[in-house]
Design an enzyme around this catalytic site. Structure first.
Site, PDB file in Angstrom:
ATOM      1  CB  ALA A 127      97.305  80.094 -33.916  1.00  0.00           C
ATOM      2  CB  CYS A 157      91.347  76.208 -45.228  1.00  0.00           C
ATOM      3  SG  CYS A 157      92.413  74.736 -44.481  1.00  0.00           S
TER       4      CYS A 157
END
Length: 457
Positions: free
Chosen positions: A113, A233
């Site tokens: 997701a 990230c």
């Protein structure tokens, strides 16, 4: 912006004082917005010919572009609703672009997701592969499902499970795995200042045990000869290189691969405990026009061989009679797969899409529609999956016609006799050559069947 002191010290150590100052200056620069063309529906060249969105090439992503959010709003463009592109931060396009998908590959996106990476993987699996997209959060998995379906991915399974359960049902099964692991989000500080608050609550030390557990689970599901792409990230060596080093220590049959194609802005990974991890890639905003990211590609030794889950979902070759007439107008080879009827919902699982029994599915294969007494209602997902030429009766609205936006808002529309050409009943409503959804036409009046949950507001 005030950055955490511990983070600043680690970044200075990673970059050096001089480059750290260059990194710090990027906080005064504009955030980069990105758009990735869905090559599963349209070639990049064809998209560029039809779009009027001002775009600039993302140099390391073949189908990636920058756009200026002050001059346009791609989320309100009809092409977005036709699934011709996905909005994604440019650096976040990197992981899926560097996982080398081959025809017939079985692909797993473990923490998928909201779907930015899964949609790119799904556009590349071809006619013989499968994609299993999983997210442990059920609410996030619902957003994932919507994005996959609007992009026209049909050879898919969408689950909301603890990865531990997937391990028991799909051991050594997947040819390619993408693990975009939960992380402290250091690379997003520039884009989303709210990440600083989350970081103060849960820094790298919180995420490292989660990442190590997930990458071990991914290893267990990776087939011999398969490849695993790990990404975050964040900049933290603890969450990146040290996690990779830990996996390599535990499993000598894993080897770090070169990230190809390379790019001049990619920064090599750093060594950990004498282990050379320079084949890993860091993305820093002072070197590239994107936010922070880390990517590592690993390969498991051994010869690839296809396995089956020990227990498969029960399916049938027989269509419900309510669906037979409608699906006879769909130009697909229904013999090349099987059907599953879950309550009143009908699904098609193409051959090669292996749905293990006992999982919490949001989607098993391609959603075809709803079986009702004496009738069948086709699904929005089927419309998004089909090509225009694959349904017997289509109604085309050209881009720029005000009826396009009215259709996307759910309004009833009118068409001339010339446009209708005698059509009656179910039609596939298309934006030029690209399907948008369903409608029922009678005497020039189109009853709008565009799915309410996808409508433009």
């Amino acid at each position: 912006m005030t950055l955490p002191e511990a983070f600043e010290q680690e970044m200075k150590q990673l970059l050096g004082e001089e480059e750290y100052e260059a990194y710090r200056k990027t906080f005064d620069e504009a955030v980069h917005r990105g758009l990735r063309v869905n090559n599963g529906k349209i070639s990049t060249e064809e998209f560029l010919r039809r779009t009027d969105i001002p775009l600039k090439k993302v140099p390391w992503i073949p189908n990636g572009f920058y756009y200026d959010e002050e001059s346009c709003n791609p989320a309100k463009d009809a092409d977005y609703y036709a699934g011709l592109y996905y909005l994604q931060e440019p650096s976040a396009m990197t992981p899926a672009s560097r996982l080398p998908i081959e025809p017939d590959d079985r692909v797993l996106d473990l923490c998928a997701a909201p779907g930015g990476k899964a949609t790119e993987l799904g556009s590349r699996i071809g006619e013989g592969g499968m994609l299993l997209a999983n997210d442990i959060s059920n609410s996030r998995a619902k957003a994932l499902l919507r994005n996959l379906e609007i992009q026209g991915v049909g050879r898919l399974l969408v689950t909301s499970e603890d990865p531990e359960k997937l391990v028991t049902l799909y051991p050594a099964f997947f040819d390619k795995i993408l693990l975009d692991a939960p992380c402290s989000g250091e690379g997003m500080f520039r884009k989303e200042s709210s990440m600083l608050r989350y970081y103060s609550e849960n820094g790298p030390e919180h995420y490292v045990p989660i990442q190590k557990k997930l990458i071990e689970q991914a290893y267990q599901m990776l087939a011999e000869g398969g490849e695993l792409l790990y990404s975050t990230c964040t900049f933290s060596v603890k969450e990146n290189e040290e996690v990779i080093a830990g996996l390599l220590d535990a499993h000598p049959d894993m080897e770090v691969q070169e990230i190809t194609p390379g790019y001049e802005g990619f920064a090599p990974g750093v060594s950990v405990n004498g282990r050379d991890l320079s084949r890993c890639v860091h993305i820093f905003p002072q070197r590239m026009e994107g936010e922070g990211h880390f990517v590592a590609l690993l390969k498991k030794q051994g010869e690839s061989r296809k396995r089956q889950p020990s227990r498969l979902l029960e399916t049938t070759k027989k269509l419900p009679k309510e669906a037979e007439e409608f699906l006879a107008g769909v130009r697909m080879d229904w013999k090349n797969g099987s059907f599953a009827l879950v309550k009143d919902q009908l699904y098609f699982l193409p051959e090669g899409v292996c749905a293990a029994k006992g999982l919490r599915y949001l989607r098993t294969g391609l959603s075809l529609g709803t079986v009702k007494k004496n009738r069948f209602e086709p699904s929005q997902a089927l419309a998004a999956y089909l090509k225009k030429e694959e349904y017997v009766s289509c109604l085309t609205i050209p881009k720029g016609d005000d009826r396009v936006m009215r259709y996307l808002k759910g309004e009833t529309l009118s068409f001339s006799e010339e446009e209708c050409q005698g059509k009656k009943g179910w039609v596939l409503v298309c934006l030029d050559d690209f399907p948008l959804g369903w409608g029922k036409i009678n005497n020039g009046t189109l009853k709008n069947k565009y799915y309410a949950g996808w409508r433009m507001v």
